[in-house]
Design a protein around this motif. Sequence first.
Motif, PDB file in Angstrom:
ATOM      1  N   GLY A 265      46.212  47.892  26.414  1.00 32.32           N
ATOM      2  CA  GLY A 265      46.860  47.052  27.585  1.00 32.32           C
ATOM      3  C   GLY A 265      47.674  47.761  28.788  1.00 32.32           C
ATOM      4  N   THR A 266      46.433  48.794  29.110  1.00 28.50           N
ATOM      5  CA  THR A 266      46.603  48.890  30.568  1.00 28.50           C
ATOM      6  C   THR A 266      46.760  48.825  31.837  1.00 28.50           C
ATOM      7  OG1 THR A 266      46.700  52.105  28.443  1.00 28.50           O
ATOM      8  CG2 THR A 266      45.980  51.717  31.506  1.00 28.50           C
ATOM      9  N   GLU A 267      47.263  49.172  32.603  1.00 32.45           N
ATOM     10  CA  GLU A 267      46.603  48.296  33.717  1.00 32.45           C
ATOM     11  C   GLU A 267      45.555  49.120  34.637  1.00 32.45           C
ATOM     12  OE1 GLU A 267      48.782  47.191  37.663  1.00 32.45           O
ATOM     13  OE2 GLU A 267      49.938  48.552  36.311  1.00 32.45           O
ATOM     14  N   MET A 268      44.916  47.558  34.943  1.00 34.97           N
ATOM     15  CA  MET A 268      43.643  48.566  34.973  1.00 34.97           C
ATOM     16  C   MET A 268      43.769  49.036  37.074  1.00 34.97           C
ATOM     17  SD  MET A 268      40.899  47.497  33.597  1.00 34.97           S
ATOM     18  CE  MET A 268      42.120  47.673  31.471  1.00 34.97           C
ATOM     19  N   ILE A 269      42.788  49.575  37.001  1.00 32.98           N
ATOM     20  CA  ILE A 269      42.981  50.323  38.436  1.00 32.98           C
ATOM     21  C   ILE A 269      41.620  49.781  39.471  1.00 32.98           C
ATOM     22  CG2 ILE A 269      42.647  52.624  39.855  1.00 32.98           C
ATOM     23  CD1 ILE A 269      43.255  54.271  37.645  1.00 32.98           C
ATOM     24  N   ARG A 270      42.477  48.950  40.272  1.00 28.51           N
ATOM     25  CA  ARG A 270      41.556  48.256  40.976  1.00 28.51           C
ATOM     26  C   ARG A 270      40.990  48.828  42.364  1.00 28.51           C
ATOM     27  NH1 ARG A 270      44.434  42.907  42.685  1.00 28.51           N
ATOM     28  NH2 ARG A 270      42.473  42.207  43.734  1.00 28.51           N
ATOM     29  N   PRO A 271      40.224  48.682  42.839  1.00 28.35           N
ATOM     30  CA  PRO A 271      40.075  49.461  44.307  1.00 28.35           C
ATOM     31  C   PRO A 271      40.990  49.199  45.346  1.00 28.35           C
ATOM     32  CG  PRO A 271      37.638  48.326  42.993  1.00 28.35           C
ATOM     33  CD  PRO A 271      39.111  48.169  42.643  1.00 28.35           C
ATOM     34  N   ASP A 272      41.220  49.841  46.479  1.00 30.00           N
ATOM     35  CA  ASP A 272      42.428  49.830  47.564  1.00 30.00           C
ATOM     36  C   ASP A 272      41.992  48.929  48.010  1.00 30.00           C
ATOM     37  OD1 ASP A 272      44.397  52.120  45.955  1.00 30.00           O
ATOM     38  OD2 ASP A 272      43.552  53.614  47.528  1.00 30.00           O
ATOM     39  N   TRP A 273      40.432  48.487  48.365  1.00 27.58           N
ATOM     40  CA  TRP A 273      40.597  47.517  49.585  1.00 27.58           C
ATOM     41  C   TRP A 273      40.508  46.181  49.180  1.00 27.58           C
ATOM     42  CZ3 TRP A 273      36.594  44.135  48.497  1.00 27.58           C
ATOM     43  CH2 TRP A 273      35.577  44.147  47.737  1.00 27.58           C
ATOM     44  N   GLU A 274      40.146  45.903  48.031  1.00 22.71           N
ATOM     45  CA  GLU A 274      40.869  44.794  46.827  1.00 22.71           C
ATOM     46  C   GLU A 274      42.237  44.137  46.954  1.00 22.71           C
ATOM     47  OE1 GLU A 274      39.102  44.021  43.206  1.00 22.71           O
ATOM     48  OE2 GLU A 274      37.208  44.173  44.084  1.00 22.71           O
ATOM     49  N   ILE A 275      43.001  45.764  47.020  1.00 22.61           N
ATOM     50  CA  ILE A 275      44.283  45.030  47.194  1.00 22.61           C
ATOM     51  C   ILE A 275      44.322  44.924  48.312  1.00 22.61           C
ATOM     52  CG2 ILE A 275      47.214  46.461  46.461  1.00 22.61           C
ATOM     53  CD1 ILE A 275      45.592  47.766  44.812  1.00 22.61           C
ATOM     54  N   VAL A 276      44.107  45.837  49.406  1.00 20.82           N
ATOM     55  CA  VAL A 276      44.804  45.435  50.752  1.00 20.82           C
ATOM     56  C   VAL A 276      44.169  43.897  51.009  1.00 20.82           C
ATOM     57  CG1 VAL A 276      44.143  46.169  53.659  1.00 20.82           C
ATOM     58  CG2 VAL A 276      43.901  47.979  52.047  1.00 20.82           C
ATOM     59  N   ILE A 277      43.268  43.349  50.560  1.00 18.88           N
ATOM     60  CA  ILE A 277      42.861  42.367  50.774  1.00 18.88           C
ATOM     61  C   ILE A 277      43.419  40.853  50.353  1.00 18.88           C
ATOM     62  CG2 ILE A 277      40.769  41.008  51.386  1.00 18.88           C
ATOM     63  CD1 ILE A 277      38.791  42.619  51.451  1.00 18.88           C
ATOM     64  N   ASP A 278      44.608  41.266  49.762  1.00 25.09           N
ATOM     65  CA  ASP A 278      44.446  40.570  48.213  1.00 25.09           C
ATOM     66  C   ASP A 278      46.077  39.896  49.417  1.00 25.09           C
ATOM     67  OD1 ASP A 278      43.103  40.323  46.963  1.00 25.09           O
ATOM     68  OD2 ASP A 278      44.208  41.880  45.452  1.00 25.09           O
ATOM     69  N   GLU A 279      46.570  41.230  49.371  1.00 24.88           N
ATOM     70  CA  GLU A 279      48.164  40.947  50.415  1.00 24.88           C
ATOM     71  C   GLU A 279      47.667  40.959  52.180  1.00 24.88           C
ATOM     72  OE1 GLU A 279      48.717  45.487  50.263  1.00 24.88           O
ATOM     73  OE2 GLU A 279      49.739  45.346  48.585  1.00 24.88           O
ATOM     74  N   LEU A 280      46.633  40.999  52.612  1.00 24.70           N
ATOM     75  CA  LEU A 280      46.316  40.527  53.790  1.00 24.70           C
ATOM     76  C   LEU A 280      45.836  38.595  53.706  1.00 24.70           C
ATOM     77  CD1 LEU A 280      45.165  40.462  57.181  1.00 24.70           C
ATOM     78  CD2 LEU A 280      42.777  41.019  55.956  1.00 24.70           C
ATOM     79  N   ALA A 281      45.790  38.105  52.642  1.00 25.20           N
ATOM     80  CA  ALA A 281      45.889  36.874  52.708  1.00 25.20           C
ATOM     81  C   ALA A 281      46.473  36.346  52.701  1.00 25.20           C
ATOM     82  CB  ALA A 281      43.932  36.270  50.992  1.00 25.20           C
ATOM     83  N   SER A 282      47.067  36.821  51.311  1.00 22.66           N
ATOM     84  CA  SER A 282      48.859  36.161  51.449  1.00 22.66           C
ATOM     85  C   SER A 282      49.674  36.120  52.495  1.00 22.66           C
ATOM     86  CB  SER A 282      49.730  36.796  49.817  1.00 22.66           C
ATOM     87  OG  SER A 282      50.982  36.643  50.318  1.00 22.66           O
ATOM     88  N   GLY A 283      49.494  37.148  53.312  1.00 26.37           N
ATOM     89  CA  GLY A 283      49.787  37.127  54.791  1.00 26.37           C
ATOM     90  C   GLY A 283      49.950  36.183  55.372  1.00 26.37           C
ATOM     91  N   ILE A 284      48.613  35.796  56.063  1.00 33.13           N
ATOM     92  CA  ILE A 284      48.202  34.891  56.737  1.00 33.13           C
ATOM     93  C   ILE A 284      48.084  33.974  56.360  1.00 33.13           C
ATOM     94  CG2 ILE A 284      45.783  33.737  57.363  1.00 33.13           C
ATOM     95  CD1 ILE A 284      44.705  36.392  56.852  1.00 33.13           C
ATOM     96  N   ILE A 285      48.743  33.553  54.651  1.00 34.06           N
ATOM     97  CA  ILE A 285      48.662  31.867  54.115  1.00 34.06           C
ATOM     98  C   ILE A 285      50.463  32.111  54.914  1.00 34.06           C
ATOM     99  CG2 ILE A 285      49.024  30.419  52.358  1.00 34.06           C
ATOM    100  CD1 ILE A 285      46.312  30.736  53.576  1.00 34.06           C
ATOM    101  N   LYS A 286      51.551  32.375  54.679  1.00 38.15           N
ATOM    102  CA  LYS A 286      52.440  32.684  55.153  1.00 38.15           C
ATOM    103  C   LYS A 286      53.529  32.704  56.422  1.00 38.15           C
ATOM    104  CE  LYS A 286      53.709  34.513  49.620  1.00 38.15           C
ATOM    105  NZ  LYS A 286      53.843  35.519  49.049  1.00 38.15           N
TER     106      LYS A 286
END
Length: 379
Positions: A265-286
Amino acid sequence: MSLWADKYRPKTLADLDYHADISNKLKRLSTSGDFPHLLVYGPSGAGKKTRVMALLRELYGSGAERLKVDVKTFQTSSSRKLEFNVISSPFHLEITPSDMGNNDRIVIQDLLKDVGQTESIDFTGLLRGNDQKAVSSNKKKFKVVVINEAELLSRDAQAALRRTMEKFSANIRLILVCNSTSSIIDPIKSRTLAIRVGLPTVEESAKVFEEILQREHVANKVFPADEEERRILFGRVCEAAEQNLRMGIMMLEALYMNNEKVSSGTEMIRPDWEIVIDELASGIIKDRSVVKLQHSRSVLYELLAHAIPAKLILKRLMLDLWTDLDSFGALKDKDGVKRKMVSAASTFDERLSLGSKDIFHLEGFITRVMVIVEGELTK
């Protein structure tokens, strides 16, 4: 201390853990008297480059691993000098012409012409090692040139490559490595033997993870001892890495480095650049404002400065926008917006290939998405 992905990279075809049929095919090619030009393609992280390097070792022995980096200088028609890095051994060259943008044709013409006009020299007498006999028996009268990211070559570069394949086939063999053959011209496809390397299955990836942990005794104690729990954990790593084996191995190492004890159940560690793009996409829609667009430009500059390819940014951004739209309920025609976004993504993907300023096209795509979403809002 090297990363696990490099430390445990297989050196020979016999060491490869999956796609045994491909390994057997490459082994037969290496021992045949007629070695063809190859087009090795498949998704990122499937093991294309590893197989190519193992093939070179099969052809030439350990001498193919004695690498050095040379800086070649080329001159354009406007007398502008270009510097280009070439990785080489006594038996092969490895180049990435797409790094030169629209000047990739010059690299193909000048570099491959020099290699093709020079007859291969027998270095086996200079080599000393356990596999000298094998090297001598497998001596080839040609030099291999590995071309990375072949799908990013311009049409002019591919046309020059086709002529090179015909003219210097006696002294040179090409191995083209790419993720997709869709942008490779037909004359090159017809002159190469295509070999597709697919992503490993979850079970095959889990086998690789297990072998690495068995050799990393300290790290192995951090991961769960129960076989079922370990299987679940490996499955989650594969899912998070999208079955990209290289990414999966790096995520496995990141779990070890950042946790005293790892469970299923340990949380996966994702690459930072993926997290940054996820946040960017969410912000563009809103938030579809000029201020948000200016902020997006800063984020894009930061991603490009950290060597994230522009096409990968565009692809990831498009996929994240597609997902985010499902949870955005203020649209009249959600399916219509998705179709328009995909059309915009394909347009700007082509412009990334034709243009030289990636930031302009990425920012243009974000602007187009904002306009599309704004035009479909429910009043």
